[in-house]
Design an enzyme around this catalytic site. Structure first.
Site, PDB file in Angstrom:
ATOM      1  CG  ASN A 103      -0.270  -0.220   2.511  1.00 57.22           C
ATOM      2  OD1 ASN A 103       0.524  -1.157   2.661  1.00 57.22           O
ATOM      3  ND2 ASN A 103      -0.526   0.625   3.484  1.00 57.22           N
ATOM      4  CG  HIS A 104       3.213   2.637   2.821  1.00 52.51           C
ATOM      5  ND1 HIS A 104       2.666   3.865   3.106  1.00 52.51           N
ATOM      6  CD2 HIS A 104       2.926   1.843   3.881  1.00 52.51           C
ATOM      7  CE1 HIS A 104       2.080   3.825   4.299  1.00 52.51           C
ATOM      8  NE2 HIS A 104       2.217   2.606   4.790  1.00 52.51           N
TER       9      HIS A 104
HETATM   10 FE   FE2 Z   1       1.960  -2.143   4.064  1.00 54.48          FE
END
Ligand code: FE2
Length: 277
Positions: free
Chosen positions: A67-68
């Site tokens: 997600n990053h």
């Molecule tokens: Fe993560």
């Protein structure tokens, strides 16, 4: 084949552990393929091109994200010229980079690496189950590749476990990432897929999931916005999971890896020549 997956590398402390330990482990354990989750490698948020290059030079074959993935904006550009860096498969179409990579080992074997994001307690994304099925239909284990590793980057253990059972027997390893805490449930599932709910992070465990503990403690206590989160700087524990596969690409052995830092140490003793009969 001998595979090593290393969990989320956090900031400078995590990078130091990789650069110091990985070349030695690759040779000592005769590793064929090393995969690193690098989505927190740059100050805890994203990855830069120079860090990505350092990991590949240290012996990594493929780097996964989560997600990053694009917290460092330069990743939006360099991921398009670095096929061994992959971002989650189930991002919207048009997202730069790919969600899967076919890596060739020094022995000429092919390892399909897939990175996918879960949806429970995470941002809404395309269905990870269907996205992985599409990849597996294009590149099935034993026919188009010799091993398949899925880094399932997700918050919920239930989602990771359900996914692993869905692909059991069709994938060499399903390993979870993102929670930054190693689980003790490493196992070989009934149809031959190695599994571990979370590999844990490669970072300083005197922290709150890798970040210096003062700011998250303050936020939980006061509920007021404060200063920036910074990675904790103490010695990292290199965390991951080691897997050996057979000629069909299914797992024959699995063991957790925890080296250095504060956590109890463990490693795959079946790759230690002193333990061979
Ligand atoms: Fe993560």
């Amino acid at each position: 084949m001998r595979l090593l997956f290393i969990g989320d590398v956090i900031g400078r402390a995590g990078r130091a552990a990789i650069l110091q330990d990985l070349p030695r482990l690759k040779s000592a354990w005769s590793l064929d393929c090393i995969i690193i989750n690098g989505e927190n490698a740059a100050g805890g948020f994203g990855i830069t091109e120079s860090i990505c290059t350092d990991f590949l030079d240290a012996g990594a074959d493929c780097i996964t994200l989560g997600n990053h993935a694009f917290d460092q904006r330069e990743a939006l550009v360099f991921i398009t010229r670095q096929p061994r860096l992959i971002r989650p498969l189930n991002y919207p179409s048009g997202t730069p980079g790919g969600g899967a990579a076919l890596v060739e080992t020094q022995k000429g074997e092919r390892v399909l690496v897939i990175n996918v994001l879960g949806r429970i307690f995470m941002d809404a994304l395309d269905d990870p189950f269907a996205a992985v099925e599409r990849e597996l239909s294009v590149c099935p284990l034993g026919a188009a590749c010799d091993a398949i590793v899925v880094d399932f980057h997700a918050e919920a253990s239930s989602e990771k476990q359900a996914f692993a059972h869905v692909v059991d027997g069709r994938v060499s390893l399903v390993v979870g990432s993102h929670t930054h805490v190693p689980t003790a449930d490493h196992q070989i599932l009934p149809h031959g897929t190695a599994y571990m709910t979370d590999a844990g992070m490669t970072g300083d465990y005197d922290s709150v999931i890798g970040m210096d503990k003062a700011e998250p403690m303050r936020r939980f206590v006061t509920k007021l916005p404060g200063s920036r989160m910074e990675p904790a700087g103490g010695q990292a524990t290199l965390c991951g999971v080691a897997v050996e596969t057979d000629g069909q690409g299914l797992a024959t052995r699995v063991a957790p890896v925890r080296l250095g830092g504060r956590l109890a140490q463990t490693w795959p003793d079946f790759w230690d020549d002193r333990n061979r009969s």
